[in-house]
Motif scaffolding. Structure first.
Motif, PDB file in Angstrom:
ATOM      1  N   ARG A  34       0.855  -1.196   0.000  1.00 52.28           N
ATOM      2  CA  ARG A  34       0.000   0.000   0.000  1.00 52.28           C
ATOM      3  C   ARG A  34       0.885   1.237   0.000  1.00 52.28           C
ATOM      4  N   ARG A  35       0.380   2.276  -0.629  1.00 55.80           N
ATOM      5  CA  ARG A  35       1.040   3.574  -0.556  1.00 55.80           C
ATOM      6  C   ARG A  35       0.527   4.230   0.727  1.00 55.80           C
ATOM      7  N   PRO A  36       1.381   4.569   1.681  1.00 54.84           N
ATOM      8  CA  PRO A  36       0.869   5.057   2.966  1.00 54.84           C
ATOM      9  C   PRO A  36       0.160   6.404   2.878  1.00 54.84           C
ATOM     10  N   VAL A  37       0.624   7.288   2.001  1.00 54.24           N
ATOM     11  CA  VAL A  37       0.076   8.641   1.927  1.00 54.24           C
ATOM     12  C   VAL A  37       0.636   9.296   0.675  1.00 54.24           C
ATOM     13  N   ILE A  38      -0.005  10.361   0.218  1.00 52.23           N
ATOM     14  CA  ILE A  38       0.575  11.227  -0.813  1.00 52.23           C
ATOM     15  C   ILE A  38       0.488  12.647  -0.281  1.00 52.23           C
ATOM     16  N   ALA A  39       1.634  13.308  -0.154  1.00 53.67           N
ATOM     17  CA  ALA A  39       1.675  14.683   0.332  1.00 53.67           C
ATOM     18  C   ALA A  39       1.622  15.634  -0.865  1.00 53.67           C
ATOM     19  N   ILE A  40       0.657  16.526  -0.842  1.00 51.75           N
ATOM     20  CA  ILE A  40       0.455  17.482  -1.929  1.00 51.75           C
ATOM     21  C   ILE A  40       0.869  18.865  -1.453  1.00 51.75           C
ATOM     22  N   ARG A  41       1.682  19.515  -2.259  1.00 55.70           N
ATOM     23  CA  ARG A  41       2.110  20.882  -1.928  1.00 55.70           C
ATOM     24  C   ARG A  41       1.752  21.812  -3.079  1.00 55.70           C
ATOM     25  N   SER A  42       0.976  22.836  -2.772  1.00 56.44           N
ATOM     26  CA  SER A  42       0.646  23.860  -3.763  1.00 56.44           C
ATOM     27  C   SER A  42       1.447  25.108  -3.444  1.00 56.44           C
ATOM     28  N   SER A  43       1.958  25.756  -4.476  1.00 55.28           N
ATOM     29  CA  SER A  43       2.782  26.955  -4.290  1.00 55.28           C
ATOM     30  C   SER A  43       2.134  28.129  -5.003  1.00 55.28           C
ATOM     31  N   PRO A  44       1.232  28.842  -4.342  1.00 56.06           N
ATOM     32  CA  PRO A  44       0.545  29.963  -5.003  1.00 56.06           C
ATOM     33  C   PRO A  44       1.503  31.023  -5.524  1.00 56.06           C
ATOM     34  N   TRP A  45       2.632  31.220  -4.832  1.00 58.37           N
ATOM     35  CA  TRP A  45       3.570  32.252  -5.280  1.00 58.37           C
ATOM     36  C   TRP A  45       4.250  31.886  -6.585  1.00 58.37           C
ATOM     37  N   LYS A  46       4.175  30.614  -6.984  1.00 58.55           N
ATOM     38  CA  LYS A  46       4.756  30.192  -8.258  1.00 58.55           C
ATOM     39  C   LYS A  46       3.735  30.205  -9.393  1.00 58.55           C
ATOM     40  N   ALA A  47       2.452  30.385  -9.076  1.00 60.96           N
ATOM     41  CA  ALA A  47       1.421  30.297 -10.120  1.00 60.96           C
ATOM     42  C   ALA A  47       1.705  31.294 -11.232  1.00 60.96           C
ATOM     43  N   GLY A  48       1.670  30.813 -12.450  1.00 61.27           N
ATOM     44  CA  GLY A  48       1.970  31.644 -13.599  1.00 61.27           C
ATOM     45  C   GLY A  48       3.439  31.615 -13.998  1.00 61.27           C
ATOM     46  N   HIS A  49       4.286  31.020 -13.130  1.00 60.37           N
ATOM     47  CA  HIS A  49       5.704  30.881 -13.426  1.00 60.37           C
ATOM     48  C   HIS A  49       5.911  29.689 -14.348  1.00 60.37           C
ATOM     49  N   ILE A  50       7.020  29.654 -15.058  1.00 60.89           N
ATOM     50  CA  ILE A  50       7.267  28.571 -16.013  1.00 60.89           C
ATOM     51  C   ILE A  50       7.279  27.204 -15.329  1.00 60.89           C
ATOM     52  N   THR A  51       7.669  27.168 -14.032  1.00 56.36           N
ATOM     53  CA  THR A  51       7.693  25.877 -13.349  1.00 56.36           C
ATOM     54  C   THR A  51       6.316  25.477 -12.826  1.00 56.36           C
ATOM     55  N   ASN A  52       5.371  26.388 -12.846  1.00 59.37           N
ATOM     56  CA  ASN A  52       4.021  26.088 -12.347  1.00 59.37           C
ATOM     57  C   ASN A  52       3.033  27.044 -12.995  1.00 59.37           C
ATOM     58  N   PRO A  53       2.738  26.845 -14.289  1.00 58.27           N
ATOM     59  CA  PRO A  53       1.916  27.816 -15.010  1.00 58.27           C
ATOM     60  C   PRO A  53       0.413  27.629 -14.834  1.00 58.27           C
ATOM     61  N   TRP A  54      -0.009  26.962 -13.765  1.00 56.76           N
ATOM     62  CA  TRP A  54      -1.425  26.758 -13.527  1.00 56.76           C
ATOM     63  C   TRP A  54      -1.773  27.178 -12.100  1.00 56.76           C
ATOM     64  N   HIS A  55      -3.033  27.339 -11.830  1.00 55.94           N
ATOM     65  CA  HIS A  55      -3.481  27.864 -10.549  1.00 55.94           C
ATOM     66  C   HIS A  55      -4.370  26.838  -9.851  1.00 55.94           C
ATOM     67  N   ASP A  56      -3.924  26.336  -8.710  1.00 51.99           N
ATOM     68  CA  ASP A  56      -4.755  25.444  -7.905  1.00 51.99           C
ATOM     69  C   ASP A  56      -5.801  26.273  -7.164  1.00 51.99           C
ATOM     70  N   GLU A  57      -6.919  25.654  -6.840  1.00 55.81           N
ATOM     71  CA  GLU A  57      -8.008  26.341  -6.143  1.00 55.81           C
ATOM     72  C   GLU A  57      -8.261  25.634  -4.808  1.00 55.81           C
ATOM     73  N   PHE A  58      -8.168  26.378  -3.712  1.00 55.37           N
ATOM     74  CA  PHE A  58      -8.401  25.843  -2.373  1.00 55.37           C
ATOM     75  C   PHE A  58      -9.618  26.546  -1.770  1.00 55.37           C
ATOM     76  N   ASP A  59     -10.712  25.825  -1.634  1.00 57.01           N
ATOM     77  CA  ASP A  59     -11.906  26.339  -0.952  1.00 57.01           C
ATOM     78  C   ASP A  59     -12.115  25.452   0.277  1.00 57.01           C
ATOM     79  N   LEU A  60     -11.317  25.699   1.300  1.00 59.73           N
ATOM     80  CA  LEU A  60     -11.293  24.809   2.456  1.00 59.73           C
ATOM     81  C   LEU A  60     -12.558  24.914   3.302  1.00 59.73           C
ATOM     82  N   ASP A  61     -13.190  26.079   3.320  1.00 62.35           N
ATOM     83  CA  ASP A  61     -14.415  26.225   4.103  1.00 62.35           C
ATOM     84  C   ASP A  61     -15.531  25.343   3.563  1.00 62.35           C
TER      85      ASP A  61
END
Length: 440
Positions: A64-91
């Motif tokens: 089994r895979r114990p877990v997958i850790a996901i890291r989003s970097s809003p400060w990189k959004a639009g940068h060549i290394t991360n040209p997409w925008h994740d959406e977090f609506d935690l509420d």
């Protein structure tokens, strides 16, 4: 193992040089300490990439895979290394997260380590049996956050914990690199953040330790999981609406807050209203329309009376009005659909009854629901969360407005107001389409 709780929105220090024995680093909880495996050499959980899958564990019931850790970097959004925008609506317990395929990656989504792990995980998250779902690796969500220290903005080295999530859906999408204009394929995930309210909105990281422990079965490794996760394992996708995290707004009123103080003048008046209209509910709709007119007029807009619908043919609509929003020179008319329910003051209007009114609303229309009772907590949450254009008027507000009308127009004589309602409601009944009010 001692509990190591981590709370929603905790800001953690992620410093590569930090040891796993320091509880705090630079005044913040140490990520490496929280993710350590005390006294055991278990697979490491890191946040070096956007998608971080630790090595598989071979338990007594298989790998089994114990877990997958996901890291989003809003400060990189639009940068060549991360040209997409994740959406977090935690509420509202929803996250949209893009995979790690990049504009220069050759091949289809799935060739990168992160996307490959997500595609593998989807099989278990979409499992049709509890035996499959119990093997599903939870997705632990983090996002990089800017911290201010001594007047400086530090954009690296700190992450915010955003909960544990179930993969609700996965799409293959085509994105466009803003730098080069080239299109490229990727994965897009819809994630349901699970509710952890039963333990104070915190996660017990012993769950992660157990999932990394090869001596435990997957079922045994779920003993410290959130109750919502256990329910999802048992019931599958049908449980997601019930296990999704939701932050209840302060706009949600308790049962008692929607009613007058017991034994007060207002309480007696409300019960009088109920008993007066208990055998003539249609006449109550006329009173409700007058209350709606008074409430909506107080917003500064101009309310115009319409009509009552025929008995038995309302279909979720008891009265129609019109609200002219704006100035005299630049105003726009809105159709107002009203619903009235004369019920025992101690009883509540259900979500289904509210949904019946909402179903009649068209774009640009406004609804108002007036009752002698209260609105259930779930009914209020659905109106707030789904942003329905519906005004809820419970018994406390109703009786306050009725007493205001009586004081202003009937010298405080409530009986005189009720007699006028009875004598006037039949003339207000008609059979017209709601949109006809716009040309009145």
């Amino acid at each position: 193992m001692n509990p190591r709780p981590i709370a929603m929105h905790d800001i953690l220090r992620y410093a590569r040089a930090a040891s796993s024995v320091e509880v705090m680093v630079d005044g913040h909880p140490n990520f490496y300490y929280l993710m350590a495996s005390p006294g055991k050499a278990l697979p490491k959980v890191l946040l070096e990439a956007g998608i971080n899958p630790p090595a598989h564990v071979r338990g007594p019931d298989g790998p089994r895979r114990p877990v997958i850790a996901i890291r989003s970097s809003p400060w990189k959004a639009g940068h060549i290394t991360n040209p997409w925008h994740d959406e977090f609506d935690l509420d509202h317990g929803h996250v949209r997260y893009y995979g790690d395929h990049k504009p220069r990656t050759m091949g289809l989504p799935g060739v990168t380590a992160g996307n490959k792990a997500l595609l593998e995980a989807v099989r278990f998250h979409a499992g049709t049996s509890a035996g499959e779902r119990v093997l599903a690796p939870p997705l632990l969500l983090f996002r990089s956050i800017t911290v201010r220290k001594e007047g400086r903005a530090i954009v690296k080295g700190y992450v915010e914990f955003c909960g544990a999530a179930v993969i609700e859906g996965l799409e293959h999408v085509v994105q466009r690199d803003p730098a080069t204009g080239r299109s490229f394929p990727n994965l897009l995930l819809d994630l349901a953040v699970v509710d952890m309210s039963e333990c104070g909105d915190t996660l017990d990281l012993r769950w992660l330790d157990d999932r990394r422990d090869p001596t435990l079965t997957a079922e045994e490794a779920a003993r410290h999981a959130p109750q919502a996760w256990k329910r999802w394992i048992k019931e599958g996708s049908a449980a997601i609406p019930r296990i999704r995290r939701r932050v209840v707004s302060s706009r949600v009123k308790s049962h008692d807050a929607q009613l007058p103080v017991p034994g007060s003048l207002e309480d007696n008046a409300l019960r009088k209203l109920y008993h007066f209209f208990d055998g003539r509910k249609h006449a109550f709709e006329y009173l409700a329309s007058r209350v709606a007119a008074q409430l909506l007029s107080r917003s500064g807009s101009v309310y115009r009376d319409g009509w009552l619908t025929r008995i038995g043919g309302d279909g979720g609509m008891d009265f129609v009005g019109r609200l002219d929003v704006g100035t005299t020179a630049t105003s726009t008319p809105l159709v107002v659909l009203g619903q009235a329910k004369c019920i025992i003051p101690d009883s509540s209007v259900s979500p289904d009854q509210v949904a019946r009114v909402v179903a009649r609303l068209r774009r640009g229309w406004l609804g108002i629901f007036v009752t002698t009772g209260t609105f259930s907590r779930r009914a209020q949450i659905e109106v707030i969360d789904d942003q329905y254009p519906l005004v809820l008027v419970p018994g406390r507000v109703l009786v306050d407005q009725v007493l205001r009308i009586a004081a202003a127009d009937y010298s405080g004589d409530l009986d005189g107001l009720l007699a006028d309602v009875i004598s006037g409601y039949e003339a207000a009944i008609t059979h017209r389409r709601p949109e006809e009010i716009l040309s009145s």
